[in-house]
Write a protein that holds these residues in place. Structure first.
Motif, PDB file in Angstrom:
ATOM      1  N   ALA A  74       0.838  -1.202   0.000  1.00 34.09           N
ATOM      2  CA  ALA A  74       0.000   0.000   0.000  1.00 34.09           C
ATOM      3  C   ALA A  74       0.874   1.254   0.000  1.00 34.09           C
ATOM      4  CB  ALA A  74      -0.920  -0.013   1.215  1.00 34.09           C
ATOM      5  N   ARG A  75       1.912   1.238   0.845  1.00 38.60           N
ATOM      6  CA  ARG A  75       2.754   2.438   0.917  1.00 38.60           C
ATOM      7  C   ARG A  75       3.609   2.596  -0.348  1.00 38.60           C
ATOM      8  NH1 ARG A  75       6.123   4.263   6.134  1.00 38.60           N
ATOM      9  NH2 ARG A  75       4.186   3.619   7.107  1.00 38.60           N
ATOM     10  N   THR A  78       1.480   4.214  -2.707  1.00 41.79           N
ATOM     11  CA  THR A  78       1.232   5.593  -2.297  1.00 41.79           C
ATOM     12  C   THR A  78       2.431   6.470  -2.675  1.00 41.79           C
ATOM     13  OG1 THR A  78      -0.058   4.757  -0.457  1.00 41.79           O
ATOM     14  CG2 THR A  78       0.606   7.056  -0.327  1.00 41.79           C
ATOM     15  N   LYS A  87      -3.148   5.171  -5.399  1.00 43.09           N
ATOM     16  CA  LYS A  87      -2.702   4.430  -4.215  1.00 43.09           C
ATOM     17  C   LYS A  87      -3.730   3.371  -3.806  1.00 43.09           C
ATOM     18  CE  LYS A  87      -4.450   7.655  -0.791  1.00 43.09           C
ATOM     19  NZ  LYS A  87      -4.185   8.803  -0.001  1.00 43.09           N
ATOM     20  N   LEU A  88      -4.989   3.597  -4.229  1.00 41.92           N
ATOM     21  CA  LEU A  88      -6.033   2.615  -3.895  1.00 41.92           C
ATOM     22  C   LEU A  88      -5.706   1.224  -4.435  1.00 41.92           C
ATOM     23  CD1 LEU A  88      -9.416   4.489  -4.358  1.00 41.92           C
ATOM     24  CD2 LEU A  88      -8.212   3.872  -2.251  1.00 41.92           C
ATOM     25  N   TYR A  91      -3.778  -0.531  -1.850  1.00 46.29           N
ATOM     26  CA  TYR A  91      -4.636  -0.975  -0.736  1.00 46.29           C
ATOM     27  C   TYR A  91      -5.479  -2.186  -1.154  1.00 46.29           C
ATOM     28  CZ  TYR A  91      -3.327   2.904   2.238  1.00 46.29           C
ATOM     29  OH  TYR A  91      -2.606   3.746   3.040  1.00 46.29           O
ATOM     30  N   LEU A  95      -5.718  -5.846   0.507  1.00 43.63           N
ATOM     31  CA  LEU A  95      -7.006  -6.415   0.929  1.00 43.63           C
ATOM     32  C   LEU A  95      -7.227  -7.785   0.270  1.00 43.63           C
ATOM     33  CD1 LEU A  95      -9.661  -5.997   2.460  1.00 43.63           C
ATOM     34  CD2 LEU A  95     -10.600  -4.951   0.404  1.00 43.63           C
ATOM     35  N   ASN A 331       0.447  -8.852   4.552  1.00 36.55           N
ATOM     36  CA  ASN A 331      -0.355  -8.188   5.572  1.00 36.55           C
ATOM     37  C   ASN A 331       0.455  -7.801   6.795  1.00 36.55           C
ATOM     38  OD1 ASN A 331      -3.010  -8.573   4.237  1.00 36.55           O
ATOM     39  ND2 ASN A 331      -2.278 -10.665   4.313  1.00 36.55           N
ATOM     40  N   PHE A 334       2.220  -4.728   6.022  1.00 38.06           N
ATOM     41  CA  PHE A 334       1.270  -3.615   5.986  1.00 38.06           C
ATOM     42  C   PHE A 334       0.960  -3.130   7.405  1.00 38.06           C
ATOM     43  CE2 PHE A 334      -3.168  -2.183   6.272  1.00 38.06           C
ATOM     44  CZ  PHE A 334      -3.122  -1.093   5.422  1.00 38.06           C
ATOM     45  N   GLU A 338       2.255   0.415   8.778  1.00 33.64           N
ATOM     46  CA  GLU A 338       1.215   1.456   8.795  1.00 33.64           C
ATOM     47  C   GLU A 338       0.784   1.818  10.211  1.00 33.64           C
ATOM     48  OE1 GLU A 338       0.510   3.166   5.993  1.00 33.64           O
ATOM     49  OE2 GLU A 338       2.075   1.829   5.239  1.00 33.64           O
TER      50      GLU A 338
END
Ligand code: PFF
Length: 452
Positions: A74-75, A78, A87-88, A91, A95, A331, A334, A338
């Motif tokens: 995710a980062r 981003t 950036k979605l 994510y 997920l 995960n 993440f 985060e």
């Protein structure tokens, strides 16, 4: 790139860990079945083209994002998207990885139970007995949950030891073991009387079966098998060093993955044909058909049958475990990055939540539980939502992101290791990421929903 960030210690470690993510249940039960159903060698040829033209470029793209972003998926997205809506996609990858982890662990837990059952000789019996064993086991409210938790405990243990001492060490041990087991079983299968019929069936191209379904099937299999679109490749690439050659790594991993898939076919078909059984699909292939094949094929040498069955389920377990580790790591990385918590705490969050998802999926298979959504048990629902909806969507946008959005210079730097390597196919690579990959993925999606 941050200096403190964990990294793999060697080139071999990178290949073993990443190939460990790619080599999984998809290679051992799905690929042989798809090949048998879709024209044997004709499907294999199409699959190889998909791996070269689409799979490897997509792997390279995930590696570019991961190494450049030097953070969890995710980062990494981003950073590369400067905070824009792109950036979605990162994510969404996390997920997807999260949702898959829970249900992938359920099937992995079944493999672990079958290792145990093989050791104890519980799988010996006639076909009706073997079928009944699987139905009773998979619908039991407790035993599959126990094995799901057991496999999470092993995964958790490896993950908390970190990238180098946990994932890399474990992969360097497990992947060669997996190869040796596979080769031994292939040899045992080939020695069975009538095995050559299975080899002929698998390797004889039947072009009459090739249609658009076969192409799309090969493409979907290629993405799933190479672990594209779920953050695994991106996360592992964030642990690559600046000297890792992204392109050759992707080619080597693609090759290892393909070899395992082919060998799995060359193990299952000869064994099944030697006793006149046509290999089935899905879970019933591994958990019902194959125990029967082993029982019948080695009925004259029960000890050999016992050993082959044990080796087969150990192989499946190792393949599933190395993939599960990579899903868990997506995960874990993440959460700890985060939420600014320790790696151990991040791993606990993932283990606890994914155990809950796994337990719910597992329980929902038992018909008495009444746990279902949209008419599907949770295992099928998660499989459908992640594999058939989220994965293509994420893959599609990942291609557009690399092909159209991120600055060309970043791509060139990553492909050439900041000018120290030669990479002559840059224009071709960008063309593939801009047009070929997105259009092919779009075709899969439209086909799935009956539009084309
Ligand atoms: N590539 C694995 C297999 O072939 O079974 C499955 C998988 C693992 C898919 C990890 C995606 C992933 F992120």
């Amino acid at each position: 790139m941050s200096e403190e960030r964990a990294s793999f210690g060697s080139k071999l470690g990178i290949i073993m860990a990443t190939a460990g993510s790619a080599v999984g249940l998809g290679n051992i039960w799905r690929f042989p079945y798809m090949t048998g159903k879709n024209g044997g060698a004709a499907f294999i040829l199409i699959y190889i083209v998909c791996v070269i033209v689409l799979g490897i470029p997509c792997m390279i793209s995930e590696f570019i994002i991961g190494r450049h972003g030097a953070a969890n998926t995710a980062r990494a997205y981003t950073r590369l998207s400067n905070g824009t809506i792109w950036k979605l996609v990162g994510y969404l990858e996390v997920l997807t990885g999260f949702l898959i982890t829970g249900y992938y662990a359920v099937i992995s837990g079944w493999c672990l139970n079958y290792v145990y059952a093989s050791v104890m000789g519980e799988l010996n019996g006639d076909p009706a007995f073997v079928k009944n064993y699987f139905v009773e086991f998979s619908q039991d409210p407790i035993r599959p949950v126990f094995w799901t938790i057991a496999i999470f405990a092993i995964t958790h243990f490896i993950i908390i030891h970190g990238v180098r001492n946990g994932i890399e060490k474990a992969s360097k041990l497990m992947m060669p073991t997996l190869f040796v087991l596979l080769l031994v079983i292939v040899v045992a299968a080939w020695m069975l009387p009538g095995a050559s019929k299975g080899i002929d069936f698998l390797l004889k191209p039947d072009f009459s079966k090739v249609n658009s379904d076969v192409f799309l099937g090969a493409l979907g299999q290629c993405f799933y098998s190479l672990s594209i679109g779920m953050g695994c490749l991106c996360t592992y690439a964030s642990y690559f060093s600046r000297h890792t050659n992204i392109t050759t790594s992707a080619i080597q991993i693609g090759f290892v993955d393909l070899m395992v898939a082919l060998l799995a076919g060359l193990m299952i078909f000869p064994a099944a044909f030697s006793v006149g059984i046509n290999p089935d699909s899905g879970p019933s292939l591994i958990f019902i058909t194959l125990p029967n094949v082993f029982n019948q094929a080695f009925s004259g040498a029960p000890l050999l049958g016992w050993a082959v069955s044990l080796m087969f389920y150990a192989l499946l377990f190792l393949a599933a475990l190395t993939s599960l580790i990579s899903l868990h790591e997506v995960n874990t990385a993440f959460f700890y990055e985060e939420l600014h918590i320790s790696r151990k705490a991040g791993a606990w969050i993932v283990t606890v939540f994914c155990c809950i998802i796994g337990a719910l999926c597992s329980i929902s298979i038992g018909h008495k539980s009444g746990l279902s959504l949209f008419g599907l048990d949770l295992l099928d629902l998660f499989d459908f939502v992640t594999g058939q909806l989220m994965l293509p969507v994420v893959g599609f946008f990942m291609c557009l992101f690399v092909g159209w959005y991120i600055p060309k210079q970043i791509v060139i730097d990553e492909l050439t290791n900041w000018g120290t390597l030669k990479f002559s196919f840059y224009k071709l690579f960008i063309f593939v990421m801009r047009f070929v990959c997105p259009l092919c993925i779009l075709a899969i999606m439209l086909h799935q929903f009956g539009v084309i």
